[in-house]
Write a protein that holds these residues in place. Structure first.
Motif, PDB file in Angstrom:
ATOM      1  N   ASP A  41      11.462  -2.201  -2.753  1.00 16.20           N
ATOM      2  CA  ASP A  41      11.871  -0.819  -2.277  1.00 16.20           C
ATOM      3  C   ASP A  41      12.325  -0.615  -0.898  1.00 16.20           C
ATOM      4  O   ASP A  41      12.080  -1.436  -0.073  1.00 16.20           O
ATOM      5  CB  ASP A  41      10.518   0.305  -2.462  1.00 16.20           C
ATOM      6  N   THR A  42      13.408   0.319  -0.646  1.00 15.23           N
ATOM      7  CA  THR A  42      13.582   0.863   0.618  1.00 15.23           C
ATOM      8  C   THR A  42      12.314   1.588   1.104  1.00 15.23           C
ATOM      9  O   THR A  42      12.065   2.300   0.363  1.00 15.23           O
ATOM     10  CB  THR A  42      14.836   1.549   0.545  1.00 15.23           C
ATOM     11  N   LEU A  43      11.972   1.290   2.248  1.00 17.46           N
ATOM     12  CA  LEU A  43      10.639   1.714   2.662  1.00 17.46           C
ATOM     13  C   LEU A  43      10.723   3.199   2.788  1.00 17.46           C
ATOM     14  O   LEU A  43      11.574   3.651   3.763  1.00 17.46           O
ATOM     15  CB  LEU A  43      10.196   1.123   4.023  1.00 17.46           C
ATOM     16  N   GLY A  44       9.791   4.018   2.309  1.00 23.82           N
ATOM     17  CA  GLY A  44       9.489   5.346   2.547  1.00 23.82           C
ATOM     18  C   GLY A  44       8.177   5.504   2.870  1.00 23.82           C
ATOM     19  O   GLY A  44       7.915   5.280   4.030  1.00 23.82           O
ATOM     20  N   SER A  45       7.290   5.854   2.104  1.00 21.75           N
ATOM     21  CA  SER A  45       5.874   5.986   2.373  1.00 21.75           C
ATOM     22  C   SER A  45       5.053   4.660   2.094  1.00 21.75           C
ATOM     23  O   SER A  45       3.940   4.588   2.339  1.00 21.75           O
ATOM     24  CB  SER A  45       5.224   7.052   1.379  1.00 21.75           C
ATOM     25  N   ASN A  46       5.759   3.766   1.499  1.00 21.05           N
ATOM     26  CA  ASN A  46       5.134   2.483   1.206  1.00 21.05           C
ATOM     27  C   ASN A  46       4.950   1.525   2.338  1.00 21.05           C
ATOM     28  O   ASN A  46       5.964   1.448   3.305  1.00 21.05           O
ATOM     29  CB  ASN A  46       5.734   1.603   0.138  1.00 21.05           C
ATOM     30  N   GLU A  60       0.980  -1.133  -0.133  1.00 15.56           N
ATOM     31  CA  GLU A  60      -0.013   0.045  -0.039  1.00 15.56           C
ATOM     32  C   GLU A  60       0.861   1.282   0.048  1.00 15.56           C
ATOM     33  O   GLU A  60       2.059   1.221   0.716  1.00 15.56           O
ATOM     34  CB  GLU A  60      -1.008  -0.079   1.210  1.00 15.56           C
ATOM     35  N   GLY A  61       0.832   1.908  -0.999  1.00 18.71           N
ATOM     36  CA  GLY A  61       1.652   3.524  -0.909  1.00 18.71           C
ATOM     37  C   GLY A  61       0.666   4.491  -1.027  1.00 18.71           C
ATOM     38  O   GLY A  61      -0.494   4.777  -1.351  1.00 18.71           O
ATOM     39  N   THR A  62       1.453   5.627  -0.288  1.00 23.14           N
ATOM     40  CA  THR A  62       0.552   6.748  -0.351  1.00 23.14           C
ATOM     41  C   THR A  62       0.445   7.622  -1.539  1.00 23.14           C
ATOM     42  O   THR A  62      -0.005   8.864  -1.830  1.00 23.14           O
ATOM     43  CB  THR A  62       1.436   7.660   0.765  1.00 23.14           C
ATOM     44  N   SER A  63       1.409   7.283  -2.479  1.00 21.69           N
ATOM     45  CA  SER A  63       1.590   8.163  -3.815  1.00 21.69           C
ATOM     46  C   SER A  63       0.509   7.424  -4.839  1.00 21.69           C
ATOM     47  O   SER A  63       0.373   6.130  -4.873  1.00 21.69           O
ATOM     48  CB  SER A  63       2.839   7.909  -4.341  1.00 21.69           C
ATOM     49  N   SER A  64      -0.294   8.365  -5.457  1.00 18.37           N
ATOM     50  CA  SER A  64      -1.185   7.780  -6.313  1.00 18.37           C
ATOM     51  C   SER A  64      -0.698   7.956  -7.768  1.00 18.37           C
ATOM     52  O   SER A  64      -1.479   7.677  -8.708  1.00 18.37           O
ATOM     53  CB  SER A  64      -2.706   8.477  -6.161  1.00 18.37           C
ATOM     54  N   THR A  65       0.568   8.134  -7.979  1.00 20.31           N
ATOM     55  CA  THR A  65       0.979   8.331  -9.357  1.00 20.31           C
ATOM     56  C   THR A  65       2.219   7.531  -9.786  1.00 20.31           C
ATOM     57  O   THR A  65       2.590   6.872 -10.826  1.00 20.31           O
ATOM     58  CB  THR A  65       1.621   9.748  -9.515  1.00 20.31           C
TER      59      THR A  65
END
Length: 826
Positions: free
Chosen positions: A673-678, A661-666
């Motif tokens: 991935d190295t976790l950022g907002s995901n 689940e990612g907070t970016s919609s684009t």
């Protein structure tokens, strides 16, 4: 007129009174004379008239014809009575010679020129020609009205007074037939829809709407009702006044009350309306009533108790795991969900789910039957959509509209029964999930018999205390172990497990370690002081394998948003918010190649994307070809995706399913991935090869009715594994076994034979009831040295036996005791 009157003279004036058309009574008027007298220029002369006359009655019809009337029914006709006279007409009384006629008048005083209506009611108790005369008595005399009718003999329903069965627990389905006779003289009509509620009939749901949708509780509940799979309509009730409620309930089968802020005074005022609705067969479902809202429930008088002072994040205990409301439910864990149980005190309450912490032993799911209807309480506030509680609500609707879940009847195909004829009604009783005890219910028959518009047939079943063996298995995807949980009914005291690989256990809830994956037929035998029972279930073992992985997202920092709930096939996982959680060892599911599945992810933040992969080749990498879900949804917390399991997937090996689940919609998040907002979560998917489901089928033939030998013939399709349960304690894995029914359990004369077949996809079971009445009785002669069984068949055997010891006889034979010779000629 005018004239002159000389002094001392007079003038004679003639006044004429005309009483034609004037009603009887006193009348007055005045005549004024205008003169030239200075002091009294206007002189009045007062006139008075008294008239009298008689009342004159008249009728609009001299005869009333009721034509053909069915015995014991009531018909009505009327006649107008006029007063054509000039005096008030007094209707003093009326008289019939037959007491089946009666009358009433709108008024018994009729003014001149007025009229009234006389209604004549006819309720015949005998049939044939029924002529009579209605005599009306007035102060001036009487008038007669002739009455004509032909009375038809009424239909008369004849049904069983009651139906009783004594059944062995876990004996499955028992069928029976009763007959409805018409002993009357005209055609009897039966309302078939009301004998038993059947699937396919539209369920009319009425939902009370609270305009204050606190935390979307109403929206979530309404969505669950819209998604209800049954044939139904949904109507919202916005005006909760008793008059509006009564009108709305007239077109409803189920009334649902959500978590609501509506004042309890409304429920108090609506209590009598709801009570009548339930008693006539309606269903009321209450959802979540915390302390101050619990009074809404109790104000109706349908349930009694107190609410909990706060919500619970607790674990529910399934008191009746086999109840229809819990069908398909394996757990009622309510952690992370707002639940308000009630401490209900109705003595006839059915406790279905209770709590085991905080407000211990309070009711989360409960039901009460009131005459023909039901009242159900579900303590879910619907602050978020929980699949298990959505299913409980759906089950509650289905259960509410059904008759007793253990009793069902066939729909009557012929609704009319001519005089002297009858129809058969087939019924079935399913005691599969019933514990020991006495169960009662009623079948309600609506007919055109005027003396018995509603016929009630009481059903009573007594279920034995035999322990019905049952269990479920939960495989562990990491170590190959399977946890077995006993679900047997009627309090077994011993357990004997055969895990299908040569291993055994006597524990109630064992955990078994398999050495390889695959299907194993697991057998459980449970016993108590009454009897023993056997259950055989195919169990798919995922095997002692670890899911290979070459990357795990690195967790760092604090996460204030993320995934909170995942639903995929049988996985239903509520989770705390974190950057990464690995659930591969605790949450697994079995899917089929080519099968279509839905993935639902709920998150705490209302923006973002959903992406998911399944490592189909089990190489520890997630490729674009293994991506199964990609969904941009920037406005809702609930994200959904549907996909098909690849036909090229590795099978019978635990595979890793990764959800992001990612907070970016684009931007599409990558699986490593190295976790950022995901936010990431991993689960186990166990793929079974695509194949055709097995279909179990068999027939049998009696080889020897004297010895009770039966040959079974397997006609199953797409199967390579067979397990027979012959109902007498014997089992077999042969495709076409030959069985000797020399003895039967208990005193029964029938057995349920089950054949379970399996392949790589799954399993299927067929059952037949074999009646052994045609096996003729046997003579069992017991001596101190031997037991001899002599089958008795017509003209097939003649035996000469010398008996010197104890004799036991089964069947109809003649015996001479002591040291005797017995001839059996059959």
């Amino acid at each position: 007129m005018s004239g002159l009157i000389h002094p001392g003279d007079s003038l004679l004036i003639l006044v004429r009174f005309n009483s034609s058309g004037i009603l009887g009574g006193n009348y007055s008027d005045s005549i004024f004379f205008h003169t030239n007298e200075p002091l009294n220029p206007d002189r009045p002369v007062y006139l008075g008239l008294s008239t009298s006359g008689s009342a004159i009655p008249a009728l609009s019809a001299n005869c009333l014809s009721f034509n053909s009337v069915v015995q014991y029914t009531t018909v009505q006709d009327s006649v107008k009575l006029y007063n054509l006279g000039c005096d008030t007409l007094h209707l003093l009384s009326w008289q019939f010679s037959n007491s089946d006629y009666s009358a009433n008048a709108n008024s018994q005083l009729i003014l001149p020129g007025d009229s009234t209506t006389i209604s004549v009611h006819f309720n015949p108790t005998v049939f044939g020609s029924m002529n009579d005369t209605l005599t009306l008595f007035f102060q001036t005399g009487s008038k007669k009205i002739c009455l004509n009718s032909t009375v038809l003999s009424a239909p008369a329903i004849s049904a069983p007074i009651q139906i009783n069965h004594t059944l062995s627990a876990c004996s499955g389905i028992t069928t029976g037939t009763f007959y409805l006779h018409n002993n009357g003289g005209s055609t009897l009509q039966i309302n078939s829809d009301l004998i038993d509620r059947k699937p396919g009939i539209t369920t009319r749901i009425l939902l009370l709407k609270d305009t204050l949708d606190y935390n979307s509780t109403y929206t979530h509940l309404k969505a669950a009702l819209i998604a209800y799979p049954g044939n139904h309509t949904l109507t919202e009730l916005t005006q909760f006044a008793p008059a509006n409620l009564s009108t709305a309930l007239a077109s409803a089968d189920i009334f649902i009350v959500p978590y609501t802020f509506i004042s309890s005074s409304y429920f108090t005022n609506a209590a009598s309306v709801l009570d009548q609705f339930v008693k006539q067969g309606g269903v009321v479902i209450f959802n979540a009533a915390r302390d101050r809202f619990a009074v809404n429930v109790t104000a109706t008088g349908l349930l009694h108790g107190i609410g909990s002072p706060g919500y619970q994040a607790t674990v529910g205990v399934m008191v009746l795991p086999n109840h229809p409301i819990l069908q398909g439910i394996s757990s009622v864990n309510t952690n992370y969900e707002v639940m308000w149980p009630m401490n209900l005190s109705d003595p006839d309450l059915i406790h279905i789910v209770k709590t085991n912490s905080y407000y211990t032993n309070t009711d989360l799911v409960a039901c009460r039957k009131i005459e023909r209807g039901k009242v159900i309480y579900i303590g879910n506030a619907y602050f978020s959509p929980l699949p298990n509680y959505n299913l409980i609500l759906n089950n509650a609707i289905t259960y509410g509209m059904s008759h007793e879940f253990w009793l069902s009847t066939d729909t009557i195909s012929v609704n009319s029964i001519v005089p002297g004829d009858s129809i058969a009604v087939n019924y079935s009783i399913d005691v599969t999930d019933l514990s020991s005890g006495t169960y009662t219910s009623n079948l309600l028959l609506y007919s055109s018999d005027p003396l018995h518009l509603l016929t009630t047939i009481p059903f009573t079943i007594n279920v034995s205390s035999k322990p019905c063996a049952d269990f479920f298995a939960v495989p562990d995807s990491c170590n190959g172990s399977v946890s077995f949980t006993d679900k047997s009914l009627n309090a077994p005291t011993s357990w004997s497990w055969d895990f299908g690989d040569g291993s055994n256990s006597t524990l109630q809830n064992p955990v078994h370690q398999y050495s390889s994956g695959g299907t194993n037929f697991v057998t459980l035998i449970t016993c108590n002081a009454s009897d023993c029972d056997t259950s055989v279930i195919p169990v798919e073992c995922i095997g002692p394998f670890s899911v290979s992985t070459q990357c795990n997202p690195v967790r760092s920092g604090y996460s204030f948003d993320g995934i909170t709930h995942v639903v995929f096939n049988t996985i239903d996982n509520l989770t705390p918010i974190a950057y990464y959680n690995d659930y591969t060892c605790t949450n697994s599911t079995i899917v089929y190649q080519g099968g279509q599945y839905a993935l639902t992810v709920e998150r705490s933040y209302q923006a973002g994307v959903l992406r998911a992969w399944i490592d189909y080749d089990n190489d520890g990498l997630f490729t674009n070809q293994e991506e199964v879900a990609w969904n941009i949804n920037s406005s809702f917390q609930l994200m959904e995706a549907k996909f098909t399991i690849s036909n090229s997937s590795v099978t019978r090996t635990p595979l890793r399913m990764r959800i992001c689940e990612g907070t970016s919609s684009t931007v599409k998040p990558l699986p490593c991935d190295t976790l950022g907002s995901n936010k990431y979560q991993d689960y186990t998917v166990y793929v079974i090869p695509d194949s055709v489901n097995p279909i179990a089928s068999f027939t049998y033939s009696v080889i020897d009715s004297c010895l009770g030998i039966i040959q079974f013939y397997n006609h199953s399709q797409n199967s390579n594994t067979y397990f027979w349960d012959f109902g007498n304690g014997l089992t077999s894995t042969d495709p076409n076994p030959l069985i000797d029914y020399d003895s039967l359990p208990g005193n029964s004369n029938f057995v349920n034979v089950n054949l379970t077949v399996a392949n790589s996809v799954g399993f299927n079971t067929a059952q037949q009831l074999i009646i052994l009445d045609h096996f003729l009785p046997k003579l069992s002669i017991l001596s101190s040295s031997a037991t001899i069984l002599c089958p008795v068949t017509p003209f097939s055997c003649m035996h000469l036996l010398i008996v010197r010891f104890r004799i036991m006889i089964i069947g109809y034979i003649m015996i001479l005791f002591r040291s005797i010779i017995i001839w059996i000629i059959c």
